[in-house]
Structures are given as structure tokens and as C-alpha cells.
Scaffold this motif. Sequence first.
Motif, mmCIF file in Angstrom:
data_model
loop_
_atom_site.group_PDB
_atom_site.id
_atom_site.type_symbol
_atom_site.label_atom_id
_atom_site.label_comp_id
_atom_site.label_asym_id
_atom_site.label_seq_id
_atom_site.Cartn_x
_atom_site.Cartn_y
_atom_site.Cartn_z
ATOM 1 N N PRO A 2 0.822 -1.210 0.000
ATOM 2 C CA PRO A 2 0.000 0.000 0.000
ATOM 3 C C PRO A 2 0.858 1.263 0.000
ATOM 4 O O PRO A 2 1.904 1.322 0.658
ATOM 5 N N THR A 3 0.413 2.251 -0.750
ATOM 6 C CA THR A 3 1.096 3.542 -0.815
ATOM 7 C C THR A 3 0.101 4.652 -0.527
ATOM 8 O O THR A 3 -1.103 4.475 -0.645
ATOM 9 N N GLY A 4 0.646 5.818 -0.168
ATOM 10 C CA GLY A 4 -0.214 6.957 0.098
ATOM 11 C C GLY A 4 0.571 8.244 -0.027
ATOM 12 O O GLY A 4 1.789 8.244 -0.209
ATOM 13 N N SER A 5 -0.163 9.352 0.070
ATOM 14 C CA SER A 5 0.467 10.659 -0.052
ATOM 15 C C SER A 5 -0.434 11.725 0.554
ATOM 16 O O SER A 5 -1.613 11.500 0.801
ATOM 17 N N CYS A 6 0.171 12.888 0.734
ATOM 18 C CA CYS A 6 -0.594 14.045 1.206
ATOM 19 C C CYS A 6 -1.390 14.623 0.024
ATOM 20 O O CYS A 6 -1.278 14.159 -1.108
ATOM 21 N N TRP A 7 -2.147 15.644 0.277
ATOM 22 C CA TRP A 7 -3.005 16.265 -0.732
ATOM 23 C C TRP A 7 -2.197 16.801 -1.911
ATOM 24 O O TRP A 7 -2.548 16.619 -3.071
ATOM 25 N N CYS A 8 -1.070 17.463 -1.643
ATOM 26 C CA CYS A 8 -0.270 18.059 -2.721
ATOM 27 C C CYS A 8 0.727 17.075 -3.329
ATOM 28 O O CYS A 8 1.328 17.359 -4.368
ATOM 29 N N ASN A 10 3.610 16.010 -2.039
ATOM 30 C CA ASN A 10 5.020 16.199 -1.664
ATOM 31 C C ASN A 10 5.522 15.145 -0.680
ATOM 32 O O ASN A 10 6.697 14.809 -0.699
ATOM 33 N N VAL A 11 4.642 14.645 0.194
ATOM 34 C CA VAL A 11 5.034 13.598 1.137
ATOM 35 C C VAL A 11 4.341 12.311 0.709
ATOM 36 O O VAL A 11 3.119 12.276 0.567
ATOM 37 N N LYS A 12 5.157 11.283 0.474
ATOM 38 C CA LYS A 12 4.631 9.980 0.049
ATOM 39 C C LYS A 12 5.157 8.913 0.986
ATOM 40 O O LYS A 12 6.232 9.050 1.566
ATOM 41 N N TYR A 13 4.402 7.827 1.109
ATOM 42 C CA TYR A 13 4.802 6.740 1.989
ATOM 43 C C TYR A 13 4.340 5.413 1.409
ATOM 44 O O TYR A 13 3.529 5.355 0.479
#
Length: 138
Positions: A2-8, A10-13
Motif C-alpha cells: 500500500p502507498t499513500g500521499s498528502c493532498w499536494c 510532496n510527502v509519500k509513503y
Amino acid sequence: MPTGSCWCGNVKYEFAGGSTPVALCHCLSCQKISGGTNTANIPVAREKLTVTSGTPKSHTQKHEDGFDLTVFFCGDCGSAIYKHADGDMFENVSLVQSGTLDGPARDKISTPSSELNVKLRASWLAEVSAAVQKQGFV
């Protein structure tokens, strides 16, 4: 993975593991963090969560139940991405905010298995019928 990110973006995980139980939390801190009625938290072992892009900022505040709660968020768009708490039940756990999951990972979110701090749930918000209802965290 699983991956995710902030709204813009810039931060991904990413984190190791598949579908995990979601816990809704209605505590006052989660209401403030989300700007809504609750947070939808995916518990992930801290060592399995990796920030792959950007550097989240953090803010630590005393939770109303007495433990320290740290929110990790994007310094550009402000999206809360995950939380850490120093209470015993949260040791070595990151609470990933389910709304930050990307693409196919969103389809792997299970129905919430528990609702925490239901004593603080908005009176007009129905309980999740399949979820265990807890007055506090335990």
C-alpha cells in the motif's frame, strides 16, 4: 505494498502488509486533527511504514487522556498523514490516516472493525454496525 500521499503529493509513503482493520476514533484530539467527526486509522507496525518522498513535519500535544500524541503532516498542504502515541497500546504502531491512501490501496481498506471513544461520537452519526463499540481506547 500500500502507498499513500498528502493532498499536494510532496510527502509519500508505503507500508508492508495488505488489508488491515480500520479503527475509527471519535476522541476530541482526532476531531481536531481531522477537522471532522473522527479519524479512520490503519494501525501499521512502525518499522513497516516508510516515508518515500518528502519530510513530514510533526506536532506533539498532550491527548485528553494524558498521553503524548504526535501528528506527522505535510508542511506544504497540511494533510495529516500518520500519528504516533506514547501510550502502551500504541507502542511501536503508526496510525496511518486512511484518507491518504492512493489508488488501489484504497480498495483494500476493510470496514472499520472498531469505533473508539464512542462516548464522544456526534449524536447524529450512526455507529458502524459491524464494529466493536468502545467507550475509550480499550
